[in-house]
Write a protein that holds these residues in place. Structure first.
Motif, PDB file in Angstrom:
ATOM      1  N   SER A  99     -29.139 -27.127 -38.922  1.00  0.00           N
ATOM      2  CA  SER A  99     -30.288 -27.793 -37.818  1.00  0.00           C
ATOM      3  C   SER A  99     -30.658 -29.057 -38.084  1.00  0.00           C
ATOM      4  CB  SER A  99     -31.537 -26.808 -37.808  1.00  0.00           C
ATOM      5  OG  SER A  99     -31.080 -25.550 -37.686  1.00  0.00           O
ATOM      6  N   ALA A 155     -30.916 -20.275 -30.549  1.00  0.00           N
ATOM      7  CA  ALA A 155     -29.849 -20.728 -31.238  1.00  0.00           C
ATOM      8  C   ALA A 155     -29.872 -20.371 -32.719  1.00  0.00           C
ATOM      9  CB  ALA A 155     -29.615 -22.286 -31.295  1.00  0.00           C
ATOM     10  N   TRP A 156     -30.836 -20.613 -33.354  1.00  0.00           N
ATOM     11  CA  TRP A 156     -30.946 -20.270 -34.878  1.00  0.00           C
ATOM     12  C   TRP A 156     -30.956 -18.770 -35.141  1.00  0.00           C
ATOM     13  CZ3 TRP A 156     -35.578 -18.650 -36.376  1.00  0.00           C
ATOM     14  CH2 TRP A 156     -36.858 -18.976 -36.037  1.00  0.00           C
ATOM     15  N   GLN A 206     -25.178 -28.119 -29.554  1.00  0.00           N
ATOM     16  CA  GLN A 206     -25.105 -27.990 -28.320  1.00  0.00           C
ATOM     17  C   GLN A 206     -26.319 -27.585 -27.446  1.00  0.00           C
ATOM     18  OE1 GLN A 206     -22.033 -29.682 -28.017  1.00  0.00           O
ATOM     19  NE2 GLN A 206     -21.710 -28.221 -26.263  1.00  0.00           N
ATOM     20  N   PHE A 207     -27.194 -26.792 -28.226  1.00  0.00           N
ATOM     21  CA  PHE A 207     -28.500 -26.294 -27.699  1.00  0.00           C
ATOM     22  C   PHE A 207     -29.636 -27.381 -27.776  1.00  0.00           C
ATOM     23  CE2 PHE A 207     -27.107 -22.097 -27.609  1.00  0.00           C
ATOM     24  CZ  PHE A 207     -28.232 -21.189 -27.085  1.00  0.00           C
ATOM     25  N   GLY A 210     -22.116 -23.348 -37.137  1.00  0.00           N
ATOM     26  CA  GLY A 210     -23.581 -23.525 -36.918  1.00  0.00           C
ATOM     27  C   GLY A 210     -23.860 -24.972 -36.335  1.00  0.00           C
ATOM     28  N   VAL A 270     -35.080 -24.199 -29.735  1.00  0.00           N
ATOM     29  CA  VAL A 270     -33.978 -23.766 -30.021  1.00  0.00           C
ATOM     30  C   VAL A 270     -34.083 -22.517 -30.844  1.00  0.00           C
ATOM     31  CG1 VAL A 270     -32.926 -26.048 -29.764  1.00  0.00           C
ATOM     32  CG2 VAL A 270     -33.646 -25.351 -32.038  1.00  0.00           C
ATOM     33  N   ILE A 328     -34.240 -13.007 -29.211  1.00  0.00           N
ATOM     34  CA  ILE A 328     -33.212 -13.827 -28.611  1.00  0.00           C
ATOM     35  C   ILE A 328     -33.432 -13.655 -27.026  1.00  0.00           C
ATOM     36  CG2 ILE A 328     -30.860 -14.546 -28.019  1.00  0.00           C
ATOM     37  CD1 ILE A 328     -30.355 -13.766 -30.950  1.00  0.00           C
ATOM     38  N   LEU A 358     -23.234 -25.120 -32.640  1.00  0.00           N
ATOM     39  CA  LEU A 358     -24.076 -24.418 -32.040  1.00  0.00           C
ATOM     40  C   LEU A 358     -25.353 -25.059 -32.078  1.00  0.00           C
ATOM     41  CD1 LEU A 358     -24.561 -21.626 -30.442  1.00  0.00           C
ATOM     42  CD2 LEU A 358     -25.293 -20.748 -32.421  1.00  0.00           C
ATOM     43  N   MET A 359     -25.909 -25.418 -32.882  1.00  0.00           N
ATOM     44  CA  MET A 359     -27.199 -25.975 -32.787  1.00  0.00           C
ATOM     45  C   MET A 359     -27.150 -27.697 -31.984  1.00  0.00           C
ATOM     46  SD  MET A 359     -29.141 -24.075 -34.319  1.00  0.00           S
ATOM     47  CE  MET A 359     -30.663 -25.004 -34.380  1.00  0.00           C
ATOM     48  N   THR A 393     -29.396 -16.550 -33.187  1.00  0.00           N
ATOM     49  CA  THR A 393     -27.804 -16.151 -33.323  1.00  0.00           C
ATOM     50  C   THR A 393     -27.183 -16.521 -34.317  1.00  0.00           C
ATOM     51  OG1 THR A 393     -28.117 -16.554 -30.720  1.00  0.00           O
ATOM     52  CG2 THR A 393     -25.904 -16.507 -31.552  1.00  0.00           C
ATOM     53  N   LEU A 394     -27.608 -17.741 -34.891  1.00  0.00           N
ATOM     54  CA  LEU A 394     -26.879 -18.242 -36.227  1.00  0.00           C
ATOM     55  C   LEU A 394     -27.125 -17.582 -37.352  1.00  0.00           C
ATOM     56  CD1 LEU A 394     -25.097 -20.623 -36.924  1.00  0.00           C
ATOM     57  CD2 LEU A 394     -27.054 -21.930 -37.622  1.00  0.00           C
TER      58      LEU A 394
END
Length: 288
Positions: free
Chosen positions: A105, A208-209, A173-174, A167, A205, A277, A170-171, A211-212
């Protein structure tokens, strides 16, 4: 306003028969996908004769706890307490997951919201790293960990978990979906970059985290540490269960019990986190 009202009171032109058909199809697919889980749960409570029965039966006929009792006896005969394996697994999993989420992050925020020279090049390297599997990077990782002197320590597993690039991707992109106007407004109010990151960006976000956390926890919980950790008192539950499975046919029952136990924690975390989520995704959308 008229568009919103029209959308609100719009009715779907779909009959009850179609709804029932869709429900039936989705139900059949869900049942098919649940078969491995149902088989694993039943297999853990089967006596040895039912485990070796062919063709195998989905549901247990004579449930028993003998597989779990045999598993307890195996750990009682070990010179390392079972609680030590539990501590090792939970320490590596929680520390690696927390460090990965925080580091990913913190690195994703400047890549997404701060313009600096070489930003696109760095992100291209991150994307390129996703193409390589763990088998390709296994030897370089071992050489790096050995050079740092971390072989046969917890950090031989935790430190590589910090640097997983999935990770970061993904972070990033969010975080790009967060309106720049919101961050500019916070800066005009005197908020620092750290305050913006912790109080504005991270709550937005959350999907995102969360899901991570699922991905990192599953990877560390079910991963093997035997390539880096050799001391018995530092091994994880998964490595010890692998040793039990290597005992042959006589340990088929305990192996079935082990398989169920290894599934409990990831499934529980997924079920608990999934509701958060879905709820966050439905309530935290912002647009410019």
């Amino acid at each position: 306003m008229r568009i919103i009202k029209a959308y609100k009171f719009k009715r779907l032109n779909r009959s009850l028969g179609v709804d029932l058909l869709l429900f039936a199809v989705i139900g059949m697919v869900a049942c098919f996908m649940a078969l491995p889980l149902v088989f694993t749960i039943n297999n853990a409570f089967k006596p040895i004769d039912e485990i070796f029965q062919f063709p195998p039966k989905l549901f247990v006929r004579n449930p028993t706890f003998k597989n779990f009792i045999d598993l307890v006896h195996i750990f009682n005969d070990s010179w390392v307490p079972f609680s030590r394996y539990i501590f090792n697994t939970f320490f590596i999993t929680t520390t690696g997951t927390a460090g990965h989420v925080l580091l990913a992050s913190a690195a994703a925020y400047p890549l997404a919201k701060i313009k600096f020279p070489g930003r696109s090049v760095l992100f291209s390297i991150v994307v390129l790293s996703l193409m390589f599997t763990s088998h390709v990077t296994q030897v370089p990782n071992y050489m790096t960990i050995s050079w740092l002197g971390l072989i046969d320590t917890y950090w031989a597993i935790i430190l590589p978990a910090f640097g997983m690039t999935l990770g970061l991707y993904l972070m990033k992109q969010f975080m790009e979906q967060i309106p720049d106007a919101l961050i500019e407004a916070a800066k005009m109010d005197g908020a620092s970059e750290y305050r913006i990151f912790w109080q504005i960006v991270m709550p937005m976000v959350k999907p995102a985290w969360l899901t991570l956390i699922i991905f990192a926890l599953q990877n560390l919980w079910s991963g093997s540490a035997i390539k880096f950790i050799y001391s018995e008192q530092l091994k994880t539950i998964n490595d010890v269960f692998g040793q039990i499975a290597a005992g042959g046919i006589v340990r088929t029952g305990p192996v079935a019990a082990v398989t169920l136990l290894m599934m409990v924690v990831p499934i529980t975390v997924f079920i608990v986190t999934q509701s958060n989520i879905i709820q966050t995704m439905s309530t935290s959308g912002l647009k410019d």
